[in-house]
Motif scaffolding. Structure first.
Motif, PDB file in Angstrom:
ATOM      1  N   PHE A   1       9.160   0.580   0.362  1.00 12.03           N
ATOM      2  CA  PHE A   1       8.604   0.685   1.701  1.00 12.03           C
ATOM      3  C   PHE A   1       7.090   0.572   1.678  1.00 12.03           C
ATOM      4  O   PHE A   1       6.426   0.716   0.648  1.00 12.03           O
ATOM      5  N   TRP A   2       6.550   0.276   2.866  1.00 10.59           N
ATOM      6  CA  TRP A   2       5.111   0.276   3.132  1.00 10.59           C
ATOM      7  C   TRP A   2       4.815   1.509   3.950  1.00 10.59           C
ATOM      8  O   TRP A   2       5.384   1.703   5.026  1.00 10.59           O
ATOM      9  N   ASP A   3       3.943   2.408   3.465  1.00 16.40           N
ATOM     10  CA  ASP A   3       3.720   3.672   4.169  1.00 16.40           C
ATOM     11  C   ASP A   3       2.476   3.674   5.043  1.00 16.40           C
ATOM     12  O   ASP A   3       2.044   4.711   5.523  1.00 16.40           O
ATOM     13  N   GLY A   4       1.920   2.483   5.274  1.00 16.28           N
ATOM     14  CA  GLY A   4       0.705   2.376   6.053  1.00 16.28           C
ATOM     15  C   GLY A   4      -0.526   2.266   5.183  1.00 16.28           C
ATOM     16  O   GLY A   4      -1.604   1.915   5.657  1.00 16.28           O
ATOM     17  N   GLU A   5      -0.358   2.521   3.880  1.00 17.42           N
ATOM     18  CA  GLU A   5      -1.486   2.510   2.958  1.00 17.42           C
ATOM     19  C   GLU A   5      -1.169   1.797   1.658  1.00 17.42           C
ATOM     20  O   GLU A   5      -2.023   1.152   1.057  1.00 17.42           O
ATOM     21  N   ARG A   6       0.075   1.923   1.196  1.00 14.90           N
ATOM     22  CA  ARG A   6       0.448   1.348  -0.089  1.00 14.90           C
ATOM     23  C   ARG A   6       1.912   0.925  -0.095  1.00 14.90           C
ATOM     24  O   ARG A   6       2.701   1.345   0.755  1.00 14.90           O
ATOM     25  N   MET A   7       2.249   0.086  -1.093  1.00 15.96           N
ATOM     26  CA  MET A   7       3.635  -0.263  -1.340  1.00 15.96           C
ATOM     27  C   MET A   7       4.229   0.781  -2.281  1.00 15.96           C
ATOM     28  O   MET A   7       3.569   1.225  -3.214  1.00 15.96           O
TER      29      MET A   7
END
Length: 444
Positions: free
Chosen positions: A130-136
């Motif tokens: 997932f992409w958490d808004g900051e990193r993979m």
């Protein structure tokens, strides 16, 4: 949180006959739900020095915990570590950065050299990425249904693409705009793989996550852009539920309104456009889709019709009105049953209009009003225009709280939680809402 594996698939796995697989799926769903609540808000990064564009990759190892970011194990320029997941993530991040830079002239996700961050070995046999808004973030998979999520370069490209979408149109992750968010991520993931392999649109397999399933699964990938609904058909996972056209659109409240399901429709439209134009997909349809996102040609809540309209227009601007390329894009959307929106539909608010929307609360009620911008005093207009830069972090929307969306042409398009707004701004927004609602009643 934007996960590559949709919740409906993980839910099926919780009933797997093998207790180890069902336990992994259950843990993954639990972690995913926690992450949706804690999802970080990214802060754009700008290069401090004038240097030639280059990737800035940092790979961390969560050591099979859910603590982020984990321990840094490889930075930009470091040699391979020998850890397959670390090195796969590093290489795939580089391939995605290269596509954006060399084909579209974009320096990383935000166009300003944003570092690319990734964490591997997340969770205990975690069945997702997932992409958490900051990193993979990448799990290792349970080993019986899913392999490691770094093993497919298009999955890594898909997760990074969510960061690109976030930095441009920031398509709302719900319903059709959410399905477009997922579709754009699939498109970019596929382009990364096609470019890495040097494949034309006709040569590509158009699969997302090919090889991510183990041999125990009856399926070839998570999704197929060429033939949505055919990626897998397994006794445990069930059949791929993606529709290939609007005739089979799935109206559901699960999966954020079917974002992973209905993305099959714009996915197939892109495939048809790319193969209709021919050659390398990143040179044809890829440039059109990129132009729409980079040029912010749609609103963040755009539906399929609005996106279709924007891509047809973008194809005309890039290749010429009436060109074969524009015709291929228009035909692709027609084939999947999406009719372009009427002129202006799905676009940001008109320049002379202020649109205010209040929604949320336990009942989920929505109040919308529009007033001419000229109806506001200059200080009021200035206050709203500057809101995006001055709103406090605590003004983010919260579950069951009231949320305000304010649109003024392309200068303002912001969604904030009511709990963090200053009293004077709330008073102004309520006044606009009342004025707009009174105007609607008078017109009625």
């Amino acid at each position: 949180m934007n996960g590559i594996v949709p919740p409906y698939l993980l839910e099926r796995l919780t009933t797997h006959a093998d207790e180890r697989v069902s336990a992994c799926a259950a843990r993954t769903l639990t972690v995913d739900e926690t992450l949706r609540v804690k999802r970080a808000v990214a802060v754009p990064t700008v290069r401090a020095t004038l240097v030639a564009p280059h990737p800035q990759r940092t790979i961390s190892d969560a050591a099979n915990t859910t603590a982020l970011p984990g321990t840094t194990v490889r930075r930009e320029g470091d040699p391979a570590t020998g850890d397959v997941a670390v090195d796969e993530a590093y290489d795939a991040l580089g391939a995605t950065w290269t596509l954006l830079q060399e084909e579209y002239g974009r320096d990383s996700l935000d166009g300003a050299g944003r570092p690319l961050l990734a964490t591997v070995h997340y969770g205990d046999r975690y069945d997702n990425a997932f992409w958490d808004g900051e990193r993979m973030v990448f799990g290792d998979g349970d080993g019986q249904v899913f392999r490691s999520f770094t093993s497919a370069v298009d999955i890594v490209g898909h997760e990074l693409a969510h960061g690109f979408v976030q930095a441009t149109v920031d398509l709302v992750y719900q319903g059709q705009s959410g399905a477009l968010n997922e579709s754009v991520a699939d498109v970019i993931g596929s382009l990364v793989k096609q470019r890495l392999l040097g494949q034309t649109a006709a040569e590509a397999d158009w699969l997302i996550g090919a090889g991510i399933f183990t041999d125990q699964v009856q399926g070839v990938a998570l999704r197929s852009l060429a033939a949505p609904g055919t990626a897998y058909d397994d006794d445990v996972l069930g059949a791929d539920p993606q529709p290939a056209s609007m005739a089979d659109y799935v109206d559901t409240t699960t999966d954020n309104g079917g974002v992973h399901i209905n993305s099959g429709i714009p996915n197939r439209a892109f495939h048809l456009a790319a193969t209709g134009i021919g050659g390398y997909s990143w040179d044809g349809a890829g440039r059109v889709w990129y132009d729409v996102l980079e040029g912010r040609m749609v609103a963040s809540d755009a539906d399929f019709a609005a996106f279709a309209t924007a891509t047809i227009r973008a194809a005309g601007e890039r290749f010429g009105d009436g060109s074969a390329q524009q015709s291929a894009v228009a035909s692709a959307w027609a084939e999947v049953g999406v009719a372009p929106a009427e002129s202006g539909a799905g676009s940001p608010a008109d320049a002379d209009t202020v649109r205010v929307e209040r929604s949320g609360g336990l009942l989920g009620r929505v109040h919308v009003a529009e007033v001419p911008e000229s109806a506001l005093a200059q200080p009021e207009r200035d206050r709203l225009v500057s809101l995006a830069e001055t709103v406090a972090p605590e003004a983010r929307p919260v579950p069951d709280g009231y949320t305000w969306r304010i649109e003024i042409s392309q200068r303002v398009d912001i969604t904030v939680g009511e709990q963090g707004l200053p009293d004077e701004v709330l008073a102004l927004l309520r006044d606009i809402l009342e004025r707009g609602e009174r105007g609607s009643q008078q017109e009625g």
